[in-house]
Design an enzyme around this catalytic site. Sequence first.
Site, PDB file in Angstrom:
ATOM      1  N   GLU A   1      -3.905   8.453  -1.330  1.00  0.00           N
ATOM      2  CA  GLU A   1      -2.445   9.497  -0.722  1.00  0.00           C
ATOM      3  C   GLU A   1      -1.355  10.406  -0.796  1.00  0.00           C
ATOM      4  O   GLU A   1      -0.939  11.211  -0.127  1.00  0.00           O
ATOM      5  CB  GLU A   1      -1.739   9.264   1.032  1.00  0.00           C
ATOM      6  CG  GLU A   1      -3.205   8.531   1.177  1.00  0.00           C
ATOM      7  CD  GLU A   1      -2.773   7.442   2.578  1.00  0.00           C
ATOM      8  OE1 GLU A   1      -1.521   7.727   3.262  1.00  0.00           O
ATOM      9  OE2 GLU A   1      -3.252   6.539   3.158  1.00  0.00           O
TER      10      GLU A   1
ATOM     11  N   SER B   1      -6.363   7.999   4.625  1.00  0.00           N
ATOM     12  CA  SER B   1      -6.270   8.027   3.340  1.00  0.00           C
ATOM     13  C   SER B   1      -7.637   8.997   2.926  1.00  0.00           C
ATOM     14  O   SER B   1      -7.357   9.394   2.396  1.00  0.00           O
ATOM     15  CB  SER B   1      -6.767   6.625   2.430  1.00  0.00           C
ATOM     16  OG  SER B   1      -7.905   5.471   2.946  1.00  0.00           O
TER      17      SER B   1
ATOM     18  N   GLN C   1       0.875  -1.213   0.351  1.00  0.00           N
ATOM     19  CA  GLN C   1       0.656  -0.343  -0.407  1.00  0.00           C
ATOM     20  C   GLN C   1       0.794   1.320  -0.024  1.00  0.00           C
ATOM     21  O   GLN C   1       0.544   2.290  -0.884  1.00  0.00           O
ATOM     22  CB  GLN C   1      -1.126   0.141   1.469  1.00  0.00           C
ATOM     23  CG  GLN C   1      -1.938   1.246   1.474  1.00  0.00           C
ATOM     24  CD  GLN C   1      -2.706   0.533   2.166  1.00  0.00           C
ATOM     25  OE1 GLN C   1      -3.412  -0.031   2.451  1.00  0.00           O
ATOM     26  NE2 GLN C   1      -2.455   2.073   3.446  1.00  0.00           N
TER      27      GLN C   1
ATOM     28  N   LYS D   1      -4.011   6.058  15.400  1.00  0.00           N
ATOM     29  CA  LYS D   1      -4.783   6.885  14.610  1.00  0.00           C
ATOM     30  C   LYS D   1      -5.861   7.640  15.168  1.00  0.00           C
ATOM     31  O   LYS D   1      -7.523   6.576  15.695  1.00  0.00           O
ATOM     32  CB  LYS D   1      -5.016   6.473  13.514  1.00  0.00           C
ATOM     33  CG  LYS D   1      -4.230   6.020  12.062  1.00  0.00           C
ATOM     34  CD  LYS D   1      -4.799   4.454  11.105  1.00  0.00           C
ATOM     35  CE  LYS D   1      -4.402   4.746  10.124  1.00  0.00           C
ATOM     36  NZ  LYS D   1      -4.658   3.395   9.360  1.00  0.00           N
TER      37      LYS D   1
HETATM   38  P1  PGA Z   1      -6.680   3.737   5.790  1.00  0.00           P
HETATM   39  O1  PGA Z   1      -4.391   3.442   5.345  1.00  0.00           O
HETATM   40  O2  PGA Z   1      -6.769   5.399   6.464  1.00  0.00           O
HETATM   41  O3  PGA Z   1      -6.999   3.901   4.128  1.00  0.00           O
HETATM   42  O4  PGA Z   1      -6.878   2.877   6.452  1.00  0.00           O
HETATM   43  C1  PGA Z   1      -4.011   4.449   5.689  1.00  0.00           C
HETATM   44  C2  PGA Z   1      -2.744   3.259   6.796  1.00  0.00           C
HETATM   45  O5  PGA Z   1      -3.803   1.560   6.628  1.00  0.00           O
HETATM   46  O6  PGA Z   1      -2.101   2.809   7.203  1.00  0.00           O
HETATM   47 ZN    ZN Z   2      -1.391   1.294   6.566  1.00  0.00          ZN
END
Ligand code: PGA
Ligand code: ZN
Length: 439
Positions: free
Chosen positions: A210, A372, A168, A342
């Site tokens: 992103e 994201s 990712q 987060k």
């Molecule tokens: P997400 O990706 O905000 O789509 O979860 C960010 C991450 O996986 O760190």
């Molecule tokens: Zn992640």
Amino acid sequence: MSKNTIKSVHGRRVWDSRGRPTVEVDIQLRYGAVGRAIAPAGASTGSGEAVERRDGGPAFGGKDVQGAVKAVNGEIHDALKGKDVRDQAALDQIMIDLDGTENKSRLGANAIIATSMALLHAAAAAEKLPLWQHLGSFLGMSDADTLPLPEIQIFGGGAHAARRVDVQDFMVMAVGAANYAQSLEWTADVYHHAGLIMEDRGLLQGVADEGGFWPAFESNEEALETLVRAIEAAGLTPGQDIAISLDIAASEFGSGGRYKLARDDREMDSDALSGMLVDWVERYPIVSIEDPLAEDDPQGLQKFTWAVGKRVQVVGDDFLVTNGARVRDAAKSKACNAVLVKPNQAGTVSETFAALEAARAVGYGAIVSARSGETEDATIVHLGVGWGIDQLKVGSFSRSERMVKWNEGLRIAEAIHAGDPALPADGNLPPKSAFPWGR
Ligand code: PGA
Ligand code: ZN
């Protein structure tokens, strides 16, 4: 009645960086101070995250948030009105109890986190302090004096780029930079050189969710090689000045111990994926790997951490979902050695802080992170500085919903050290002495 008394809680629907509805909350205090925050949204979410409330139905692919906004303007407003905004923990608890579910799905984690962060902003505004500074004094910490080290995406793949590569995030960390401003300068150079290399090879396809380049690579390793070349093209030394950090986000392509790498046309078990990543760690200047195995593969995460945990940072995102109890459990089995922080995974500021405290108690590293789906909201940067978190992950070095965070860090840096802010001490960062390149 005081300057800290909550007068109103007002929610509205705004739009995020993917053009999707999200929740913004304004908190107004009695004598005019205002706090505002906006909920971000993930795409590769962990199953244990607090759940955002979406309306379903035909509007905007079911993603509208009218229900969540209504919850803010109704139940949440009624429950918080008249309370003292400084009681963050108590106010968060009121919302948790009011919601009544395990995962905040009734009122919506989007409604609750936007309110929770707006309360924090309002409390800082009442003190006429920037949020990072308010947080420092409010937690009884000594004044913040470092900026987190940025972890910046150069190529975006996985769920954020139609799975053009499986991994990712291909990111860089300017581990050799003297300060925060220099870490951004170096990263800007690497980002643009990566773009030039891809343009030369006819691989430039635009940017992912992103802001990282959307790669059309033939293999995951081609992305790693290109990254090393971009660092060198910027006149920097891979591993010494700039190191590589990956978010494998393995829950997106694996479950039940089986992993399907579409780009490399391979299906593998947990040990094989782990072995492939260990091999990458040996051959590339990688300092940090997030979600190397899926969230339902704790044994795999444990084995991977045993294998490389002394040499690289092993970060739990989908696996730990900013949850203090999960961090403590992981520490018992020595799965991962760092946690991604987060706020909207936890759902309130207090629970986010509790996860950070749990990480500190067990000696895990921490990285405060955006999602994201983002907006102009830069709260996480203030949390990073105010809470003394050593690393900051925001996505790439383009698009204003990302740049607003990096730029906010520059303003805070200037306020802290008149333009020469320090980065965290080496000991708090992922180890960087184990690369083939040395230090
Ligand atoms: P997400 O990706 O905000 O789509 O979860 C960010 C991450 O996986 O760190
Ligand atoms: Zn992640």
